[in-house]
Design a protein around this motif. Structure first.
Motif, PDB file in Angstrom:
ATOM      1  N   GLU A  45       0.837  -1.203   0.000  1.00 23.89           N
ATOM      2  CA  GLU A  45       0.000   0.000   0.000  1.00 23.89           C
ATOM      3  C   GLU A  45       0.870   1.249   0.000  1.00 23.89           C
ATOM      4  O   GLU A  45       0.540   2.248  -0.649  1.00 23.89           O
ATOM      5  CB  GLU A  45      -0.910  -0.026   1.229  1.00 23.89           C
ATOM      6  CG  GLU A  45      -2.084   0.939   1.157  1.00 23.89           C
ATOM      7  CD  GLU A  45      -1.721   2.348   1.570  1.00 23.89           C
ATOM      8  OE1 GLU A  45      -2.423   3.279   1.147  1.00 23.89           O
ATOM      9  OE2 GLU A  45      -0.725   2.530   2.315  1.00 23.89           O
ATOM     10  N   LEU A  46       1.990   1.201   0.716  1.00 19.26           N
ATOM     11  CA  LEU A  46       2.887   2.352   0.762  1.00 19.26           C
ATOM     12  C   LEU A  46       3.498   2.617  -0.603  1.00 19.26           C
ATOM     13  O   LEU A  46       3.663   3.772  -1.016  1.00 19.26           O
ATOM     14  CB  LEU A  46       3.994   2.110   1.797  1.00 19.26           C
ATOM     15  CG  LEU A  46       4.911   3.301   2.100  1.00 19.26           C
ATOM     16  CD1 LEU A  46       4.124   4.431   2.744  1.00 19.26           C
ATOM     17  CD2 LEU A  46       6.066   2.868   3.008  1.00 19.26           C
ATOM     18  N   LYS A  47       3.826   1.554  -1.331  1.00 23.26           N
ATOM     19  CA  LYS A  47       4.441   1.720  -2.656  1.00 23.26           C
ATOM     20  C   LYS A  47       3.432   2.108  -3.724  1.00 23.26           C
ATOM     21  O   LYS A  47       3.742   2.883  -4.633  1.00 23.26           O
ATOM     22  CB  LYS A  47       5.128   0.419  -3.091  1.00 23.26           C
ATOM     23  CG  LYS A  47       6.391   0.092  -2.326  1.00 23.26           C
ATOM     24  CD  LYS A  47       7.153  -1.048  -2.990  1.00 23.26           C
ATOM     25  CE  LYS A  47       6.337  -2.319  -3.049  1.00 23.26           C
ATOM     26  NZ  LYS A  47       7.086  -3.432  -3.697  1.00 23.26           N
ATOM     27  N   ARG A  48       2.218   1.584  -3.623  1.00 20.89           N
ATOM     28  CA  ARG A  48       1.278   1.712  -4.740  1.00 20.89           C
ATOM     29  C   ARG A  48       0.048   2.569  -4.447  1.00 20.89           C
ATOM     30  O   ARG A  48      -0.680   2.924  -5.365  1.00 20.89           O
ATOM     31  CB  ARG A  48       0.827   0.308  -5.171  1.00 20.89           C
ATOM     32  CG  ARG A  48       1.982  -0.564  -5.621  1.00 20.89           C
ATOM     33  CD  ARG A  48       1.527  -1.947  -6.017  1.00 20.89           C
ATOM     34  NE  ARG A  48       2.646  -2.798  -6.326  1.00 20.89           N
ATOM     35  CZ  ARG A  48       2.560  -4.115  -6.599  1.00 20.89           C
ATOM     36  NH1 ARG A  48       1.373  -4.697  -6.570  1.00 20.89           N
ATOM     37  NH2 ARG A  48       3.632  -4.826  -6.860  1.00 20.89           N
ATOM     38  N   GLY A  49      -0.195   2.866  -3.188  1.00 18.86           N
ATOM     39  CA  GLY A  49      -1.356   3.692  -2.868  1.00 18.86           C
ATOM     40  C   GLY A  49      -1.185   5.107  -3.410  1.00 18.86           C
ATOM     41  O   GLY A  49      -0.089   5.691  -3.351  1.00 18.86           O
ATOM     42  N   ASP A  50      -2.253   5.695  -3.941  1.00 20.56           N
ATOM     43  CA  ASP A  50      -2.159   7.039  -4.508  1.00 20.56           C
ATOM     44  C   ASP A  50      -3.503   7.742  -4.402  1.00 20.56           C
ATOM     45  O   ASP A  50      -4.412   7.281  -3.721  1.00 20.56           O
ATOM     46  CB  ASP A  50      -1.667   6.995  -5.953  1.00 20.56           C
ATOM     47  CG  ASP A  50      -2.576   6.199  -6.882  1.00 20.56           C
ATOM     48  OD1 ASP A  50      -3.751   5.966  -6.516  1.00 20.56           O
ATOM     49  OD2 ASP A  50      -2.131   5.802  -7.973  1.00 20.56           O
ATOM     50  N   ILE A  51      -3.638   8.880  -5.069  1.00 23.44           N
ATOM     51  CA  ILE A  51      -4.844   9.685  -4.982  1.00 23.44           C
ATOM     52  C   ILE A  51      -6.071   8.940  -5.493  1.00 23.44           C
ATOM     53  O   ILE A  51      -7.185   9.202  -5.036  1.00 23.44           O
ATOM     54  CB  ILE A  51      -4.654  11.018  -5.756  1.00 23.44           C
ATOM     55  CG1 ILE A  51      -5.756  12.010  -5.437  1.00 23.44           C
ATOM     56  CG2 ILE A  51      -4.556  10.754  -7.252  1.00 23.44           C
ATOM     57  CD1 ILE A  51      -5.740  12.488  -4.008  1.00 23.44           C
ATOM     58  N   LEU A  52      -5.892   7.986  -6.399  1.00 25.03           N
ATOM     59  CA  LEU A  52      -7.024   7.232  -6.934  1.00 25.03           C
ATOM     60  C   LEU A  52      -7.442   6.093  -6.008  1.00 25.03           C
ATOM     61  O   LEU A  52      -8.627   5.807  -5.871  1.00 25.03           O
ATOM     62  CB  LEU A  52      -6.685   6.655  -8.309  1.00 25.03           C
ATOM     63  CG  LEU A  52      -6.560   7.638  -9.479  1.00 25.03           C
ATOM     64  CD1 LEU A  52      -6.208   6.896 -10.761  1.00 25.03           C
ATOM     65  CD2 LEU A  52      -7.848   8.430  -9.665  1.00 25.03           C
ATOM     66  N   ASP A  59       2.956   8.156  -1.598  1.00 24.64           N
ATOM     67  CA  ASP A  59       4.144   8.387  -0.779  1.00 24.64           C
ATOM     68  C   ASP A  59       5.266   8.983  -1.619  1.00 24.64           C
ATOM     69  O   ASP A  59       5.999   9.867  -1.149  1.00 24.64           O
ATOM     70  CB  ASP A  59       4.588   7.072  -0.134  1.00 24.64           C
ATOM     71  CG  ASP A  59       5.662   7.269   0.918  1.00 24.64           C
ATOM     72  OD1 ASP A  59       5.390   7.968   1.913  1.00 24.64           O
ATOM     73  OD2 ASP A  59       6.774   6.738   0.741  1.00 24.64           O
ATOM     74  N   ALA A  60       5.400   8.553  -2.864  1.00 22.06           N
ATOM     75  CA  ALA A  60       6.475   9.078  -3.727  1.00 22.06           C
ATOM     76  C   ALA A  60       6.267  10.561  -4.018  1.00 22.06           C
ATOM     77  O   ALA A  60       7.233  11.339  -4.038  1.00 22.06           O
ATOM     78  CB  ALA A  60       6.519   8.288  -5.029  1.00 22.06           C
ATOM     79  N   THR A  61       5.019  10.977  -4.232  1.00 20.65           N
ATOM     80  CA  THR A  61       4.754  12.396  -4.479  1.00 20.65           C
ATOM     81  C   THR A  61       5.027  13.220  -3.226  1.00 20.65           C
ATOM     82  O   THR A  61       5.616  14.315  -3.300  1.00 20.65           O
ATOM     83  CB  THR A  61       3.300  12.587  -4.943  1.00 20.65           C
ATOM     84  OG1 THR A  61       3.139  11.989  -6.226  1.00 20.65           O
ATOM     85  CG2 THR A  61       2.930  14.061  -5.027  1.00 20.65           C
ATOM     86  N   ILE A  65       7.716  16.352  -2.834  1.00 22.94           N
ATOM     87  CA  ILE A  65       7.355  17.673  -2.306  1.00 22.94           C
ATOM     88  C   ILE A  65       8.326  18.086  -1.202  1.00 22.94           C
ATOM     89  O   ILE A  65       8.787  19.237  -1.149  1.00 22.94           O
ATOM     90  CB  ILE A  65       5.900  17.651  -1.788  1.00 22.94           C
ATOM     91  CG1 ILE A  65       4.933  17.506  -2.966  1.00 22.94           C
ATOM     92  CG2 ILE A  65       5.581  18.910  -0.981  1.00 22.94           C
ATOM     93  CD1 ILE A  65       3.502  17.221  -2.549  1.00 22.94           C
ATOM     94  N   ARG A  66       8.674  17.156  -0.330  1.00 25.17           N
ATOM     95  CA  ARG A  66       9.609  17.472   0.753  1.00 25.17           C
ATOM     96  C   ARG A  66      10.999  17.788   0.221  1.00 25.17           C
ATOM     97  O   ARG A  66      11.652  18.729   0.680  1.00 25.17           O
ATOM     98  CB  ARG A  66       9.670  16.299   1.731  1.00 25.17           C
ATOM     99  CG  ARG A  66       8.392  16.103   2.551  1.00 25.17           C
ATOM    100  CD  ARG A  66       8.456  14.814   3.325  1.00 25.17           C
ATOM    101  NE  ARG A  66       7.247  14.595   4.122  1.00 25.17           N
ATOM    102  CZ  ARG A  66       6.879  13.419   4.596  1.00 25.17           C
ATOM    103  NH1 ARG A  66       7.634  12.345   4.351  1.00 25.17           N
ATOM    104  NH2 ARG A  66       5.772  13.303   5.320  1.00 25.17           N
ATOM    105  N   VAL A  67      11.462  16.968  -0.737  1.00 25.61           N
ATOM    106  CA  VAL A  67      12.782  17.195  -1.320  1.00 25.61           C
ATOM    107  C   VAL A  67      12.845  18.558  -2.000  1.00 25.61           C
ATOM    108  O   VAL A  67      13.888  19.207  -2.022  1.00 25.61           O
ATOM    109  CB  VAL A  67      13.110  16.061  -2.321  1.00 25.61           C
ATOM    110  CG1 VAL A  67      14.358  16.400  -3.128  1.00 25.61           C
ATOM    111  CG2 VAL A  67      13.309  14.748  -1.580  1.00 25.61           C
ATOM    112  N   ALA A  68      11.702  19.001  -2.544  1.00 30.52           N
ATOM    113  CA  ALA A  68      11.649  20.300  -3.223  1.00 30.52           C
ATOM    114  C   ALA A  68      11.486  21.451  -2.237  1.00 30.52           C
ATOM    115  O   ALA A  68      11.286  22.600  -2.667  1.00 30.52           O
ATOM    116  CB  ALA A  68      10.503  20.309  -4.222  1.00 30.52           C
ATOM    117  N   ALA A  69      11.566  21.164  -0.912  1.00 33.56           N
ATOM    118  CA  ALA A  69      11.483  22.184   0.135  1.00 33.56           C
ATOM    119  C   ALA A  69      10.134  22.883   0.152  1.00 33.56           C
ATOM    120  O   ALA A  69      10.033  24.076   0.448  1.00 33.56           O
ATOM    121  CB  ALA A  69      12.617  23.210  -0.018  1.00 33.56           C
TER     122      ALA A  69
END
Length: 647
Positions: A45-52, A59-61, A65-69
Motif C-alpha cells: 500500500e505504501l508503494k502503490r497507494g495514490d490519490i485514486l 508516498d512518492a509524491t 514535495i519534501r525534497v523540493a522544500a
C-alpha cells in the motif's frame, strides 16, 4: 562549596536551552532515524497507494514535495495552485520525480473541482504531465517497465483521459453539432484536434448516444471480465436504439408491408473503444507549454499497440464491457418470451447481431440459440471467445436472434436469407476471408436449424406438405424454395449442442402440448405467408390458412418434419461435432437424457467428436462446454494454418 554548586547550576540553566535549541539529538534524546516493520499489505500500500486508490497523495509524491522544500501539508490540500506552480519551477529535482508528482497534484485538483471548464483544464494538465513523464522524462517506458511509479502515472493518464473525453462528449452533446471525422474545436483554453480515422462505429452512425467509461461498469452474470492493460482510456460507445419489431403505422398496417422493414443485421450497438489524448510537442519543453491536444480513437479489436514517440505502446482495451452492457440493456428475456407467444413487443423475423464492427479478415462464428431463448444463451461462450486473444484474432461472432415460435422450416429459410443478405452487404464479392469457412454453433432447436443449414434435402418435405395440407399444387410450388435446399455455402464446421435432431417426447407430451397451445403467430407473418401462397388474395386471407404447426409441434419426436429432417445428409465439406448433456451420470448413456433431449436424439453418427457433459439441457452455459468449443476452434485454427503452410 554550596555556593560553587549553585553557580554551576545557574550556569547550566543558562546554557542548556541554547544547547537543546541548537542540537536535535539533545532535544529528542533519541536516534535521528527510526525503523518500523511493515507487513506485506502495508508495504504494498505504501508503494502503490495514490490519490485514486486511497484518496490522498502517493508516498512518492509526498517525498518529492519534501525534497523540493515545499510544505507537504499545504500541498496535500485538494486545491493548491501555489504548490503546483512552485514544484513546476523547481530545477534541482529529477525530471521523472517532478513530472510524476505534478501529474498527481493536478489529478487531485481535478477531482476536487465541480464539472466545468476549470475541471476540464485540470484533467488536461494531468494528462500533460503524465504524458511528459512517460515519453519525455529521464527514462523510456521500456526502461521503467517494472516500476510501480510508471504504473501509477499510466493509471493517472488513463483516468484523466477517460474523464476528459467523456466531459468533452457531454459538451458536444449540449452543442448538438455534427462533428466531422477530423476537426478542431476549443475547450477549457485548449485547442482540441479530433481524429476519428481509426474509429469504427456501427453502420452509418456518426456519433454515439452515450460514451461510458468501462471502468465504471460492474457486471453480475458473467464469470470473467476480459480486458488488456495498456495505454489509453477504455470506453463504451452506446449507439442509438434500433427497434427490431415491425411496429404498425398509423393506418394500422404493419411497417413491413409498407417497405419499412428494418435491416436484417446490425453491428454491436455498444462497441468498445480506446481513446488517447496527445499533447502537442516534440520535446519536453514544448509539451510542457503547449495548449494543443490531439484526441485519437482506436478499435481494440484491430489495434493492440501503436508506435508512439519511437516506443511500441500497448493499447488498453476492455472486451467484456460493451458486450455486457448490451445484454444488460437489451431485455432479451422478456422479448424472447413475447416472441414465443406471438405477443406485441416480440420479433417476427430473424436478426443478425455482429458482436464487433465487421472485419473482412476474421472468420465468422454464427450462433443460433434454442427455443424461448435469445442471444443471452451465449453470454459465457461469447465472452470467453471475445476474451481469448488467440481466438479473437481469428474469429468474429455473429449471433442470430430469431422468433422461436415459427415452424422450423420457416425459421430455417428466413435465417438463411438473413445471413445471406448480411454477408452480401459486407462482402458483395464474396472474396473476403470472413465469407469462407464459417463456423455454425447451435443449441437445442438452434442445433436442429444449424443441421438443416449444412444438409441437403430432396422431395420429402415437398411431398410432406402436399400430403398434410390443403395447399394447391401452385401454392406448394411457391413455397418449394423453403422445402428444398442445399447446404449453406462456405460453412466449414458446425457444433451441435444438446440438439434434438430426432425430436423429443417432451414436446409431444402433456406439458409440450399445453405450451404449444399458448403459441400464436404474429399477424405480419400470417399475412406474408398468405401473400406468398396467394399473391392476389385479400389481406385477410391468412384466416384460411388453417392450422400451421409451430416450433414445439415440430420438436415432437413423432412429428413428420423432424423425422424427415433427421435423415437429410450433411455436407461432406463440413466437419461437425456434438456436445451432449447427461443429467444423471448413473443412467447408461444410451438411455440417458438432459431433462429434455434424449441421447439417442442428440447423438449424430459421423461426428468428429462427441463430448458428454454432466449437465442439464442448458449445457451451453457450462464451463466444460465452453472449454470444449474453445478446443474445437483452436484445433480448427491449427488445421487451417497447417494447410496453408503446405507447399
Amino acid at each position: 562549596m554550596r555556593f560553587q554548586q549553585s553557580c554551576r547550576m545557574a550556569v547550566w540553566l543558562v546554557i542548556a536551552p541554547l544547547l537543546l535549541g541548537g542540537c536535535s539529538i539533545l532535544r529528542e534524546f533519541g536516534p535521528v532515524v527510526e525503523v518500523h516493520t511493515l507487513d506485506a499489505g502495508e508495504a504494498i500500500e505504501l508503494k502503490r497507494g495514490d490519490i485514486l486508490t486511497r484518496g490522498k497523495l502517493s508516498d512518492a509524491t509526498t517525498q518529492t514535495i519534501r525534497v523540493a522544500a515545499l510544505d507537504a501539508q499545504a500541498c496535500a490540500k485538494p486545491i493548491s495552485a501555489d504548490c503546483v506552480e512552485a514544484l513546476a519551477a523547481v530545477t534541482g529535482v529529477a525530471a521523472d520525480r517532478r513530472l510524476a508528482a505534478l501529474s498527481e497534484l493536478w489529478l487531485a485538483q481535478a477531482q476536487a473541482m465541480k464539472p466545468g471548464s476549470e475541471q476540464q483544464a485540470a484533467w488536461l494538465e494531468t494528462i500533460r504531465y503524465a504524458y511528459a513523464y512517460l515519453f519525455f522524462g529521464d527514462h523510456t517506458p521500456g526502461e521503467r517497465a517494472f516500476e510501480d511509479r510508471q504504473t501509477q502515472v499510466r493509471d493517472w493518464y488513463n483516468y484523466a483521459v477517460e474523464r476528459a473525453a467523456t466531459g468533452m462528449f457531454e459538451v458536444r452533446q449540449q452543442m448538438s453539432t455534427q462533428l466531422p471525422a477530423q476537426t478542431r474545436w476549443n475547450i477549457a483554453g485548449w485547442e482540441l484536434q479530433l481524429d476519428m480515422r481509426s474509429a469504427r462505429l456501427p453502420g452509418s452512425t456518426a456519433v454515439p448516444a452515450e460514451l461510458l467509461p468501462a471502468s465504471s461498469l460492474s457486471f453480475r452474470g458473467l464469470r470473467s471480465l476480459y480486458r488488456r492493460d495498456g495505454f489509453g482510456a477504455e470506453l463504451v460507445a452506446v449507439m442509438p436504439d434500433e427497434p427490431l419489431t415491425s411496429a404498425p403505422t398509423r393506418d394500422g398496417h404493419p411497417a413491413a408491408k409498407r417497405n419499412q422493414q428494418p435491416l436484417p443485421w446490425s453491428e454491436m450497438p455498444a462497441p468498445s473503444m480506446t481513446i488517447l489524448l496527445h499533447p502537442d510537442g516534440d520535446d519536453l519543453d514544448s509539451v510542457l507549454h503547449t495548449r494543443t491536444v490531439r484526441l485519437t480513437v482506436h478499435d481494440p479489436y484491430v489495434e493492440s499497440a501503436i508506435m508512439l514517440r519511437g516506443q511500441r505502446v500497448p493499447l488498453a482495451a476492455n472486451f467484456t464491457a460493451g458486450y455486457g452492457l448490451w445484454l444488460a440493456r437489451a431485455n432479451f428475456n422478456r422479448q424472447s418470451l413475447r416472441s414465443l407467444l406471438g405477443r406485441e413487443g416480440g420479433i417476427d423475423r430473424p436478426h443478425v447481431y455482429l458482436m464487433q464492427p465487421y472485419d473482412p479478415n476474421r472468420r465468422i462464428i454464427v450462433m443460433l440459440h434454442g427455443l424461448a431463448s435469445s442471444p443471452e444463451a451465449w453470454v459465457e461462450l461469447a465472452n470467453e471467445i471475445l476474451g481469448d486473444e488467440a481466438l479473437r484474432q481469428h474469429y468474429q461472432i455473429w449471433q442470430v436472434y430469431y422468433p422461436t415460435n415459427m415452424p422450423i422450416a420457416l425459421n430455417h429459410a428466413m435465417i438463411r436469407r438473413a445471413l445471406g443478405d448480411t454477408l452480401a452487404h459486407f462482402d458483395p464479392s464474396g472474396q473476403a476471408p470472413a465469407s469462407s469457412d464459417l463456423v455454425l454453433v447451435g443449441h437445442s432447436m438452434g442445433g436442429v436449424i444449424a443441421r438443416l443449414m449444412v444438409s441437403s434435402t430432396d422431395q420429402s418435405l415437398v411431398q410432406l406438405a402436399a400430403d398434410r395440407s390443403r395447399l394447391t399444387p401452385q401454392q406448394i410450388k411457391r413455397i418449394d424454395p423453403m422445402l428444398r435446399f442445399e447446404p449453406f455455402p462456405h460453412v466449414g464446421r458446425a457444433i451441435f449442442i444438446a440438439a434434438p435432431h430426432r425430436g423429443t417426447s417432451v414436446a409431444g407430451g402433456r406439458l409440450g402440448r399445453w405450451m404449444a397451445g399458448f403459441i400464436r403467430f404474429p399477424v405480419t407473418v400470417l399475412e406474408e405467408l398468405a401473400h406468398t401462397l396467394a399473391p392476389n388474395a385479400a389481406a385477410s386471407s391468412h384466416e384460411s390458412l388453417g392450422h400451421i404447426p409451430n416450433s414445439v409441434d415440430n420438436l415432437d419426436e413423432n412429428d413428420p418434419f423432424v423425422r424427415a429432417a433427421a435423415d437429410f445428409p450433411i455436407s461432406a465439406q463440413v466437419n461437425y461435432h456434438s456436445i451432449v448433456a447427461q443429467a444423471d451420470p448413473e443412467v447408461a448413456l444410451v438411455d440417458s437424457d438432459d431433462g429434455l433431449v434424449p441421447y439417442r436424439s442428440a447423438h449424430l453418427p459421423g461426428a468428429q467428436s462427441e463430448k458428454i457433459i454432466i449437465s442439464g439441457h442448458s449445457v451451453q452455459q457450462s464451463a466444460a462446454a465452453v472449454l470444449e468449443i474453445q478446443r474445437i476452434l483452436r484445433e480448427d485454427i491449427a488445421l487451417r494454418e497447417a494447410h496453408f503452410m503446405q507447399p
